[in-house]
Write a protein that holds these residues in place. Structure first.
Motif, PDB file in Angstrom:
ATOM      1  N   LYS A  46       0.886  -1.163   0.000  1.00 38.63           N
ATOM      2  CA  LYS A  46       0.000   0.000   0.000  1.00 38.63           C
ATOM      3  C   LYS A  46       0.922   1.210   0.000  1.00 38.63           C
ATOM      4  CE  LYS A  46      -3.571  -2.367   2.641  1.00 38.63           C
ATOM      5  NZ  LYS A  46      -4.325  -2.398   3.909  1.00 38.63           N
ATOM      6  N   ILE A  47       0.854   1.994  -1.066  1.00 41.91           N
ATOM      7  CA  ILE A  47       1.798   3.084  -1.227  1.00 41.91           C
ATOM      8  C   ILE A  47       1.102   4.326  -1.771  1.00 41.91           C
ATOM      9  CG2 ILE A  47       2.467   2.199  -3.505  1.00 41.91           C
ATOM     10  CD1 ILE A  47       5.315   3.327  -2.961  1.00 41.91           C
ATOM     11  N   GLY A  48       1.460   5.462  -1.233  1.00 39.45           N
ATOM     12  CA  GLY A  48       0.980   6.748  -1.728  1.00 39.45           C
ATOM     13  C   GLY A  48       2.185   7.619  -2.045  1.00 39.45           C
ATOM     14  N   SER A  49       2.199   8.201  -3.236  1.00 44.85           N
ATOM     15  CA  SER A  49       3.331   9.035  -3.637  1.00 44.85           C
ATOM     16  C   SER A  49       2.898  10.040  -4.698  1.00 44.85           C
ATOM     17  CB  SER A  49       4.463   8.170  -4.199  1.00 44.85           C
ATOM     18  OG  SER A  49       5.510   8.982  -4.703  1.00 44.85           O
ATOM     19  N   VAL A  50       3.428  11.247  -4.615  1.00 47.87           N
ATOM     20  CA  VAL A  50       3.153  12.245  -5.652  1.00 47.87           C
ATOM     21  C   VAL A  50       3.762  11.826  -6.982  1.00 47.87           C
ATOM     22  CG1 VAL A  50       2.906  14.163  -4.027  1.00 47.87           C
ATOM     23  CG2 VAL A  50       5.150  13.662  -5.000  1.00 47.87           C
ATOM     24  N   GLU A  51       4.694  10.888  -6.951  1.00 48.02           N
ATOM     25  CA  GLU A  51       5.311  10.377  -8.179  1.00 48.02           C
ATOM     26  C   GLU A  51       4.287   9.717  -9.099  1.00 48.02           C
ATOM     27  OE1 GLU A  51       8.603  10.680  -9.081  1.00 48.02           O
ATOM     28  OE2 GLU A  51       8.851  11.895  -7.272  1.00 48.02           O
ATOM     29  N   PHE A  52       3.170   9.284  -8.535  1.00 47.26           N
ATOM     30  CA  PHE A  52       2.147   8.599  -9.323  1.00 47.26           C
ATOM     31  C   PHE A  52       1.100   9.557  -9.896  1.00 47.26           C
ATOM     32  CE2 PHE A  52       3.011   5.205  -5.925  1.00 47.26           C
ATOM     33  CZ  PHE A  52       4.105   4.721  -6.623  1.00 47.26           C
ATOM     34  N   GLU A  53       1.177  10.807  -9.523  1.00 49.29           N
ATOM     35  CA  GLU A  53       0.189  11.786  -9.978  1.00 49.29           C
ATOM     36  C   GLU A  53       0.195  11.887 -11.504  1.00 49.29           C
ATOM     37  OE1 GLU A  53      -0.542  16.419  -9.053  1.00 49.29           O
ATOM     38  OE2 GLU A  53      -0.159  15.106  -7.333  1.00 49.29           O
ATOM     39  N   VAL A  58      -2.076   1.350 -14.554  1.00 48.43           N
ATOM     40  CA  VAL A  58      -1.144   0.413 -15.187  1.00 48.43           C
ATOM     41  C   VAL A  58       0.277   0.972 -15.159  1.00 48.43           C
ATOM     42  CG1 VAL A  58      -0.526  -0.717 -17.357  1.00 48.43           C
ATOM     43  CG2 VAL A  58      -2.917  -0.661 -16.617  1.00 48.43           C
ATOM     44  N   ALA A  59       0.445   2.238 -15.477  1.00 54.30           N
ATOM     45  CA  ALA A  59       1.776   2.849 -15.464  1.00 54.30           C
ATOM     46  C   ALA A  59       2.369   2.844 -14.053  1.00 54.30           C
ATOM     47  CB  ALA A  59       1.710   4.271 -16.003  1.00 54.30           C
ATOM     48  N   THR A  60       1.544   3.121 -13.068  1.00 54.47           N
ATOM     49  CA  THR A  60       2.000   3.103 -11.674  1.00 54.47           C
ATOM     50  C   THR A  60       2.446   1.706 -11.279  1.00 54.47           C
ATOM     51  OG1 THR A  60       0.573   4.949 -11.065  1.00 54.47           O
ATOM     52  CG2 THR A  60       1.278   3.491  -9.292  1.00 54.47           C
ATOM     53  N   GLN A  61       1.642   0.704 -11.611  1.00 56.27           N
ATOM     54  CA  GLN A  61       2.007  -0.664 -11.256  1.00 56.27           C
ATOM     55  C   GLN A  61       3.264  -1.118 -11.986  1.00 56.27           C
ATOM     56  OE1 GLN A  61      -1.358  -3.313 -11.429  1.00 56.27           O
ATOM     57  NE2 GLN A  61      -2.372  -2.263  -9.746  1.00 56.27           N
ATOM     58  N   ARG A  62       3.399  -0.734 -13.235  1.00 54.41           N
ATOM     59  CA  ARG A  62       4.615  -1.094 -13.981  1.00 54.41           C
ATOM     60  C   ARG A  62       5.854  -0.471 -13.352  1.00 54.41           C
ATOM     61  NH1 ARG A  62       2.341  -0.551 -20.152  1.00 54.41           N
ATOM     62  NH2 ARG A  62       1.349  -2.598 -20.203  1.00 54.41           N
ATOM     63  N   LYS A  82      -1.639  -1.597  -4.084  1.00 53.33           N
ATOM     64  CA  LYS A  82      -2.675  -0.595  -3.857  1.00 53.33           C
ATOM     65  C   LYS A  82      -1.958   0.740  -3.786  1.00 53.33           C
ATOM     66  CE  LYS A  82      -5.415  -4.014  -1.577  1.00 53.33           C
ATOM     67  NZ  LYS A  82      -5.894  -4.606  -0.357  1.00 53.33           N
ATOM     68  N   ALA A  83      -2.015   1.490  -4.905  1.00 52.40           N
ATOM     69  CA  ALA A  83      -1.237   2.726  -5.006  1.00 52.40           C
ATOM     70  C   ALA A  83      -2.155   3.926  -5.217  1.00 52.40           C
ATOM     71  CB  ALA A  83      -0.253   2.640  -6.169  1.00 52.40           C
ATOM     72  N   SER A  84      -1.721   5.056  -4.683  1.00 53.16           N
ATOM     73  CA  SER A  84      -2.450   6.309  -4.882  1.00 53.16           C
ATOM     74  C   SER A  84      -1.447   7.447  -4.967  1.00 53.16           C
ATOM     75  CB  SER A  84      -3.422   6.542  -3.735  1.00 53.16           C
ATOM     76  OG  SER A  84      -2.722   6.652  -2.505  1.00 53.16           O
TER      77      SER A  84
END
Length: 85
Positions: A46-53, A58-62, A82-84
Motif C-alpha cells: 500500500k503506497i501513496g506518492s506524488v510520483e504517481f500523480e 497500469v503505469a503506476t504498477q509497472r 494498492k497505489a495512490s
C-alpha cells in the motif's frame, strides 16, 4: 535483511512515498505455486506518492514492478499493489 525491509527501502528510495505499508501475506499461500516454506514470497504493498500523480493505474504498477525487479529475480512470487497519488 528480510525481504519486506528491502522492499520498503527500494520503494522509499525510488518513490519517496507519503505512506507505505509492506505486508507479508506468504502464510496465506502456503502450499500454493511459488510459495516457499520460509515465506517471503507473497506481499501486499500500500503506497501513496506524488510520483504517481497523472499516471494511469497500469503505469503506476509497472513502475513499482520495475523497481522491485531484483526481488522478483530472487524469490518474490506475487505482489498485490494498492497505489495512490
Amino acid at each position: 535483511m528480510i525481504r519486506s525491509e528491502r522492499i520498503r527501502d527500494i520503494l522509499t528510495e525510488v518513490f519517496s512515498p507519503s505512506a507505505l505499508d509492506v505486508i507479508d501475506d506468504s502464510h496465506k499461500h502456503a502450499g500454493h505455486a511459488g510459495a516457499r516454506p520460509d515465506g517471503e514470497t507473497h506481499y501486499t504493498i500500500k503506497i501513496g506518492s506524488v510520483e504517481f500523480e497523472g499516471q494511469s493505474r497500469v503505469a503506476t504498477q509497472r513502475a513499482i514492478l520495475a523497481a522491485l525487479k531484483p526481488e522478483f529475480e530472487t524469490g518474490l512470487h506475487a505482489l498485490s499493489i494498492k497505489a495512490s497519488s
